[in-house]
Design a protein around this motif. Structure first.
Motif, mmCIF file in Angstrom:
data_model
loop_
_atom_site.group_PDB
_atom_site.id
_atom_site.type_symbol
_atom_site.label_atom_id
_atom_site.label_comp_id
_atom_site.label_asym_id
_atom_site.label_seq_id
_atom_site.Cartn_x
_atom_site.Cartn_y
_atom_site.Cartn_z
ATOM 1 N N PRO A 63 0.460 -0.959 0.316
ATOM 2 C CA PRO A 63 -0.485 -0.307 -0.085
ATOM 3 C C PRO A 63 0.913 1.341 0.067
ATOM 4 O O PRO A 63 1.968 0.931 0.527
ATOM 5 C CB PRO A 63 -0.741 -0.278 1.412
ATOM 6 N N ASN A 64 0.582 2.083 -0.491
ATOM 7 C CA ASN A 64 1.670 3.030 -0.812
ATOM 8 C C ASN A 64 1.211 4.271 0.851
ATOM 9 O O ASN A 64 2.291 5.088 1.032
ATOM 10 C CB ASN A 64 0.971 4.885 -1.655
ATOM 11 N N THR A 65 0.176 4.456 1.499
ATOM 12 C CA THR A 65 0.226 4.670 2.729
ATOM 13 C C THR A 65 1.739 3.763 3.827
ATOM 14 O O THR A 65 1.923 4.457 4.308
ATOM 15 C CB THR A 65 -0.923 4.562 3.648
ATOM 16 N N LYS B 213 3.901 2.341 2.654
ATOM 17 C CA LYS B 213 5.620 2.988 2.343
ATOM 18 C C LYS B 213 5.892 4.284 2.635
ATOM 19 O O LYS B 213 6.646 5.254 3.181
ATOM 20 C CB LYS B 213 5.721 2.926 1.019
ATOM 21 N N SER B 214 4.638 5.403 3.152
ATOM 22 C CA SER B 214 4.965 6.689 3.926
ATOM 23 C C SER B 214 4.242 6.589 5.307
ATOM 24 O O SER B 214 4.802 7.705 6.143
ATOM 25 C CB SER B 214 4.155 7.915 2.819
ATOM 26 N N GLU B 215 3.661 4.995 5.405
ATOM 27 C CA GLU B 215 2.847 5.905 7.320
ATOM 28 C C GLU B 215 3.679 5.377 8.524
ATOM 29 O O GLU B 215 3.566 5.078 8.935
ATOM 30 C CB GLU B 215 1.828 5.891 6.861
ATOM 31 N N ASN B 216 4.559 4.224 8.206
ATOM 32 C CA ASN B 216 4.773 2.485 8.411
ATOM 33 C C ASN B 216 5.947 3.331 9.144
ATOM 34 O O ASN B 216 6.926 4.477 8.524
ATOM 35 C CB ASN B 216 5.900 1.632 7.836
ATOM 36 N N TYR C 257 2.742 -0.129 11.915
ATOM 37 C CA TYR C 257 1.370 0.304 10.617
ATOM 38 C C TYR C 257 0.353 -0.035 10.938
ATOM 39 O O TYR C 257 -0.300 -1.424 10.982
ATOM 40 C CB TYR C 257 2.203 0.047 9.469
ATOM 41 N N LYS C 258 -0.631 0.640 11.231
ATOM 42 C CA LYS C 258 -2.112 0.394 11.851
ATOM 43 C C LYS C 258 -2.323 -0.387 12.863
ATOM 44 O O LYS C 258 -2.965 -0.995 12.943
ATOM 45 C CB LYS C 258 -3.066 0.307 10.493
ATOM 46 N N SER D 130 -1.446 -4.376 -1.221
ATOM 47 C CA SER D 130 -2.967 -3.411 -1.666
ATOM 48 C C SER D 130 -3.978 -4.050 -1.581
ATOM 49 O O SER D 130 -3.422 -4.999 -2.686
ATOM 50 C CB SER D 130 -2.513 -2.174 -2.361
#
Length: 360
Positions: A141-143, A145-148, A308-309, A331
């Protein structure tokens, strides 16, 4: 309480540690460098040092835990802070001053490793490798790569048992070939069955088996291979600046896993010699080993934990070769797009696409 040992810089008195770039001991305060060989006498001093012993009347209360529970208290020589470690901790860092410390006596006698492979990648190298690993995953998921968030990076010397053995193996297979033809009335299929037999002698060296119950065997095997050519005689100086555990899975307890790996390797080697058949099924497999010996070594491993989440994801990295493994979320939207494209083009392409992106 148990005792700690630190390598002190002869020039400024600061705590020195092993530097992966120079493969020497380095002082982070005055930048002095020392060959590991010059610190050999420190190992003998470790064996000679006697632990602190303090006797107090504990009848006034009971501790929440004791050393019988598998925990020990260590005193940092630099700042005096107390460090709690379990029974298998051999090297760590002080949580108060961050100086590297080695537990005196934890890796002596029968617990002293025969060999150690020094770290070739430092903490920054481990972080960069994880970033590159994630960037290559096309279906992450793009998120992610940016949010983990990288929560923890630990360099650990993991105990391994290394097994050498000769093996005599034999395997029998049921193999088939199929022939098709037709005439004006019928289509014919003829299946021929063959009894195939293979046997051979093999030798194995340094089959690694994880000697720590804390480390998942599948994770440790996934970051193999380690190159034993870089192994050197064990010296505690290599542990400075890293965590280290002594084994809690004995050599005897590791033999079954070594046998499994020998058997699988023998079967794979013999199977690779059977070709020219449409199907090959193993019927019987026998492996006998001889001249088996074991060595004890510490191998360098980086453990990286990310969040992540609300989920913690663990990655393992070979501290010698840089190989990194770990599970990354996929994803669903990207997968749906892939399958839609495959359906439109034709299902035979799915195997090629799956191999190309390395996610199946």
């Amino acid at each position: 309480m148990s005792d700690l040992f630190e390598y002190k810089c002869p020039n400024c008195g600061g705590a020195i540690e092993f530097d992966t770039a120079t493969q020497k001991m380095k002082c982070p305060y005055c930048d002095s460098e020392f060959d590991v060989e010059t610190l050999k006498n420190m190992d003998s001093r470790l064996d000679e040092m006697q632990p602190d012993e303090f006797k107090w009347d504990s009848s006034c209360g009971e501790a929440e835990w004791s050393e019988s529970d598998g925990m020990s208290v260590f005193v940092c020589k630099s700042c005096g802070g107390q460090i709690v470690g379990d029974a298998n901790t051999a090297a760590t860092s002080c949580p108060y001053c961050n100086n590297p410390v080695v537990m005196s006596g934890r890796l002596s006698g029968d617990l002293k490793p025969d060999f150690v492979i020094p770290f070739k990648y430092d903490k920054k190298g481990a972080k960069d490798a994880l970033k590159a690993y994630v960037a290559k995953k096309k279906f992450a998921p793009n998120t992610f790569k940016s949010e983990n968030r990288l929560d923890e990076v630990k360099g650990i010397y993991v105990p391994f048992w290394l097994f050498d053995s000769d093996a005599n193996a034999s395997v029998s297979y049921d193999a088939t070939r199929t022939r098709h033809w037709s005439d004006s009335k019928y289509e014919y299929t003829e299946t021929s069955h063959y009894d195939v037999f293979r046997a051979g002698n093999m030798s194995f060296q340094n089959i690694p088996v994880d000697g720590s119950s804390k480390m998942p065997d599948d994770l440790m095997e996934s970051i193999e291979p380690f190159n034993f050519n870089d192994a050197t005689d064990f010296q505690t100086a290599y542990l400075a600046g890293y965590l280290a555990d002594k084994y809690d899975v004995t050599m005897e307890q590791s033999i079954d896993r070594a046998n499994q790996r020998v058997k699988a390797s023998c079967e794979d080697a013999l199977r690779s010699t059977v070709s020219g058949f449409e199907t090959v099924t193993t019927k019987d497999s026998y492996v006998q080993t001889s001249n088996g010996v074991a060595k004890y070594a510490l191998y360098p491993v980086w453990i990286l934990n990310t969040s992540y989440k609300g989920e913690t994801l663990t990655f393992g990295m070979n501290g010698q070769t840089g190989k990194i493994v770990g599970n990354i979320p996929v994803s669903k939207a990207k997968l749906a797009g892939l399958f839609a494209a495959v359906t439109a083009i034709g299902t035979p392409l799915i195997f090629a696409i799956g191999r190309l992106f390395d996610f199946f």
